[in-house]
Design an enzyme around this catalytic site. Structure first.
Site, short mmCIF file in Angstrom:
data_model
loop_
_atom_site.label_atom_id
_atom_site.label_comp_id
_atom_site.label_asym_id
_atom_site.label_seq_id
_atom_site.Cartn_x
_atom_site.Cartn_y
_atom_site.Cartn_z
N GLU A 83 0.80 -1.22 0.00
CA GLU A 83 0.00 0.00 0.00
C GLU A 83 0.84 1.27 0.00
O GLU A 83 0.33 2.36 -0.30
CB GLU A 83 -0.94 -0.01 1.20
CG GLU A 83 -2.00 -1.10 1.11
CD GLU A 83 -2.83 -1.28 2.36
OE1 GLU A 83 -3.83 -2.02 2.31
OE2 GLU A 83 -2.49 -0.67 3.39
N ASP B 89 -12.77 -6.48 -2.32
CA ASP B 89 -13.64 -7.66 -2.20
C ASP B 89 -15.00 -7.22 -1.69
O ASP B 89 -15.20 -6.08 -1.33
CB ASP B 89 -13.01 -8.71 -1.27
CG ASP B 89 -12.82 -8.17 0.14
OD1 ASP B 89 -13.80 -8.22 0.90
OD2 ASP B 89 -11.72 -7.70 0.47
#
Length: 230
Positions: free
Chosen positions: A11, A198
């Site tokens: 990230e 997701d």
């Protein structure tokens, strides 16, 4: 000075590569990279996963680096059918879904004696972040919504629906509310950016692996655009 926090190496790695770095230093086992990103003075750091890591990291940024704003960038599971994989959620506020003190009259998610349950993101940073996301990744949808945080990876449909119905949250993850609480306690403005990897249900583990890289790319482009438009 802007503090930029991501939980995992993936990230923050590209953001660190893109900054003009002046120095690094390690505190509490975390490596803080200080320099400029797209001309914006910044400190970029990987906090590690979970609320405790995130809160410690944010407090170090406030105390030792004197940041004037915090951005938490990362991925999350969607709780809202209208928010698709790849989309970005910019925080309106953040709260905990795993705090339970209702026996004493507190609302679900409310920490006793704190005086608030929701930690509201800075409105100016929210506007700037939404515009940056739309400019950087024009082919995806950008949403403003509530971030629900807890020390669990949500992959169960029943738990997902409970969080959605109880807290009215747009997505679930594991760090944002801790950073938001730290910012609130210190009077530092913050915003949270979450790319959806997701659907936080039975397919979550499969979706996560497939879409993680795409979600992180959206975030990197958005955070860099945020820094350009100060």
């Amino acid at each position: 000075m802007l503090g930029i926090i991501g939980a995992m190496p993936e990230e923050v790695a590209e953001l660190i590569e893109g900054m003009k770095e002046e120095r690094t230093e390690t505190k509490a086992g975390m490596l803080f990279h200080t320099g400029t990103l797209e001309g914006e003075p910044a400190v970029i750091v990987k906090s590690g996963v979970g609320k405790v890591n995130a809160g410690i990291c944010a407090q170090i940024l406030v105390d030792d680096f004197h940041v004037t704003g915090l951005i938490n960038t990362g991925i999350a599971g969607s709780l809202d059918a209208s928010i698709d994989i790849g989309d970005i959620v910019v925080s309106s506020d953040a709260l905990y879904y795993d705090v339970e003190a209702t026996v004493w009259g507190y609302r679900p998610g409310e920490i006793p004696q704190l005086g608030t349950r929701e930690f509201t993101a800075d409105k100016a940073m929210v506007r700037r972040a939404k515009q940056a996301c739309r400019t950087a990744v024009p082919d995806i949808d950008v949403h403003s919504g509530r971030i629900a945080s807890g020390d669990s990876f949500i992959s169960d449909r029943v738990k997902k629906e409970w969080i959605r119905e109880t807290f009215g949250a747009s997505c679930a993850e594991m760090e944002g509310a801790a950073i938001a609480q730290t910012a609130w306690l210190n009077g530092v403005p913050f915003v949270i950016l979450r790319a959806i990897s997701d659907k936080a249900d039975g397919s979550a583990t499969m979706d996560y692996d497939v879409f993680e890289k795409k979600a992180i790319d959206h975030l990197v482009r958005s955070v860099r655009e945020f820094c350009r438009t100060r």
